[in-house]
Design an enzyme around this catalytic site. Sequence first.
Site, PDB file in Angstrom:
ATOM      1  N   LEU A 170      53.796  21.820  26.675  1.00  0.00           N
ATOM      2  CA  LEU A 170      52.929  22.980  26.816  1.00  0.00           C
ATOM      3  C   LEU A 170      53.184  24.046  25.756  1.00  0.00           C
ATOM      4  O   LEU A 170      52.452  25.039  25.699  1.00  0.00           O
ATOM      5  CB  LEU A 170      53.079  23.580  28.217  1.00  0.00           C
ATOM      6  N   ASN A 194      50.745  26.163  36.617  1.00  0.00           N
ATOM      7  CA  ASN A 194      51.967  26.226  37.409  1.00  0.00           C
ATOM      8  C   ASN A 194      53.235  26.269  36.560  1.00  0.00           C
ATOM      9  O   ASN A 194      54.265  26.770  36.996  1.00  0.00           O
ATOM     10  CB  ASN A 194      52.024  25.020  38.360  1.00  0.00           C
ATOM     11  N   TYR A 236      61.503  37.606  30.678  1.00  0.00           N
ATOM     12  CA  TYR A 236      60.694  36.750  31.558  1.00  0.00           C
ATOM     13  C   TYR A 236      59.714  37.601  32.362  1.00  0.00           C
ATOM     14  O   TYR A 236      58.536  37.267  32.499  1.00  0.00           O
ATOM     15  CB  TYR A 236      61.609  35.969  32.502  1.00  0.00           C
ATOM     16  N   VAL A 289      61.653  30.741  45.012  1.00  0.00           N
ATOM     17  CA  VAL A 289      61.205  29.422  45.478  1.00  0.00           C
ATOM     18  C   VAL A 289      62.256  28.398  45.063  1.00  0.00           C
ATOM     19  O   VAL A 289      62.735  28.408  43.926  1.00  0.00           O
ATOM     20  CB  VAL A 289      59.845  29.030  44.872  1.00  0.00           C
ATOM     21  N   GLU A 290      62.611  27.526  45.977  1.00  0.00           N
ATOM     22  CA  GLU A 290      63.645  26.523  45.685  1.00  0.00           C
ATOM     23  C   GLU A 290      63.068  25.413  44.811  1.00  0.00           C
ATOM     24  O   GLU A 290      62.440  24.481  45.289  1.00  0.00           O
ATOM     25  CB  GLU A 290      64.206  25.944  46.982  1.00  0.00           C
ATOM     26  N   THR A 291      63.253  25.558  43.511  1.00  0.00           N
ATOM     27  CA  THR A 291      62.794  24.576  42.527  1.00  0.00           C
ATOM     28  C   THR A 291      63.911  24.373  41.504  1.00  0.00           C
ATOM     29  O   THR A 291      65.046  24.777  41.732  1.00  0.00           O
ATOM     30  CB  THR A 291      61.533  25.090  41.804  1.00  0.00           C
ATOM     31  N   GLY A 292      63.573  23.825  40.356  1.00  0.00           N
ATOM     32  CA  GLY A 292      64.555  23.676  39.291  1.00  0.00           C
ATOM     33  C   GLY A 292      64.619  24.894  38.385  1.00  0.00           C
ATOM     34  O   GLY A 292      65.325  24.869  37.359  1.00  0.00           O
TER      35      GLY A 292
END
Length: 237
Positions: free
Chosen positions: A48, A74, A143, A178-181
């Site tokens: 991306l 996303n 960020y 949010v529980e992500t990587g």
Amino acid sequence: MSSVSVCCSPDTTTCSKPAAFIKQPRKLAAECQSAGYPGTLIPYKCDLSNEEEILSMFSAIKTLHQGVDVCINNAGLARPEPLLSGRTEGWRTMIDVNVMAVSICTREAYQSMKERNIDDGHIININSMNGHSVVPQSVVHFYSATKYAVTALTEGLRQELREARTHIRATCISPGLVETGFAFKLHDNDPERAAATYESIRCLKAEDMANAVIYVLSAPPHVQIGDIQMRPTEQIS
């Protein structure tokens, strides 16, 4: 007619463990097929941060599936690059993925809808609570700036869609933790710190985000949801 979802997997420039992230959509696609869910999930590997690859992806979607009716932007990442000491490379990576890729995908999705006379499409930007407030953590200040950009881009998109006299809708979904990587990319040199991020409170899950997307898409045609801001109940900031 059954639906087709194309899941874009980031390449090495956007993910510290690309092989794992590419395998996840493939595994999910197989699980969906085995469970007999309607529609088809198609993983697609795309860097991306590379506009040519994004355009190639949209070209493939047009060839194989006619075009895009709903675009969910996303992908996003944070690098630990403070404003006073951060590396330009890290800042540029966040701009490329969090801002430029969102803008390019949005443009291409709209053009796909326009050329096929799709007047009820939807563009959903997965934003962040960091796009609405700046927390006192230097590693996420840049960020946060990119997510403020997403907030502005989404409202600007809504206004341009109105000027174009289309009923295509634009929405932000702005989650807290949010529980992500995500934390493992932010703290890629300190996996224990990354893991602790998700152990301090009961975090949002991917399913919570999916439910928010379904809610947005389920709104009546005359209702446009501008932004959903959602946090874990236990989150403070």
